[in-house]
Design a protein around this motif. Structure first.
Motif, short mmCIF file in Angstrom:
data_model
loop_
_atom_site.label_atom_id
_atom_site.label_comp_id
_atom_site.label_asym_id
_atom_site.label_seq_id
_atom_site.Cartn_x
_atom_site.Cartn_y
_atom_site.Cartn_z
N ARG A 107 38.73 46.14 38.14
CA ARG A 107 40.15 46.46 37.95
C ARG A 107 40.91 45.29 37.34
NH1 ARG A 107 40.32 48.84 43.82
NH2 ARG A 107 39.83 51.02 43.37
N GLY A 108 40.46 44.10 37.54
CA GLY A 108 41.21 42.92 37.12
C GLY A 108 41.05 42.53 35.67
N GLY A 109 40.36 43.32 34.88
CA GLY A 109 40.20 43.00 33.47
C GLY A 109 39.25 41.84 33.22
N ARG A 110 38.41 41.52 34.19
CA ARG A 110 37.49 40.39 34.04
C ARG A 110 36.13 40.81 33.49
NH1 ARG A 110 40.27 40.09 38.68
NH2 ARG A 110 41.57 38.28 39.01
N VAL A 111 35.98 42.11 33.25
CA VAL A 111 34.71 42.64 32.78
C VAL A 111 34.92 43.27 31.40
CG1 VAL A 111 32.85 44.29 33.30
CG2 VAL A 111 33.98 43.08 35.17
#
Length: 129
Positions: A107-111
């Protein structure tokens, strides 16, 4: 039976040196310093030497003293240490829930999209296993 001695958690600087040693394999301080300079040109040889000596004292590194230039190696394989750090993070930050960790990362945009595809393939491959 005595419990095995638990190695200390590496500091961010120590983890950077460990990543370099995992990539290079057993290396001299000079080799580690040269590799580190690509990322941190301001890092001096004496700093790398001192940090590696401290890490050896803490048990994070092994040292072969049979040659004039000592050769250092990580005391633990990369996967083993990363697993231990991950377990600690899941326990402390996610109340023991691996699912919550994964969802937070997704969800955090880290992927990236490519990483999402790789994760999806992994999930599909392991579902049938």
């Amino acid at each position: 039976m005595p419990t095995p001695k638990r190695l200390p958690k590496p500091t961010p600087a120590e983890l950077g040196l460990l990543r370099t040693l995992w990539a290079l394999g057993p290396s001299t301080v000079k080799q580690v310093h040269e590799a580190q300079q690509r990322e941190r040109p301001d890092l001096g040889y004496a700093n790398v030497l001192r940090l590696m000596q401290i890490m050896h004292g803490k048990g994070l590194l092994k040292r072969d003293e049979s040659q004039r230039s000592h050769v250092y190696a990580a005391a633990q394989p990369q996967g083993s240490l990363q697993g231990r750090l991950l377990d600690d993070l899941i326990h402390k930050a996610f109340a023991g829930s691996g699912k919550d960790l994964v969802l937070a990362a997704l969800r955090g945009g880290r992927v990236s999209d490519a990483e999402r595809e790789e994760i999806q393939r992994f999930l599909e491959d392991t579902r049938d296993a």
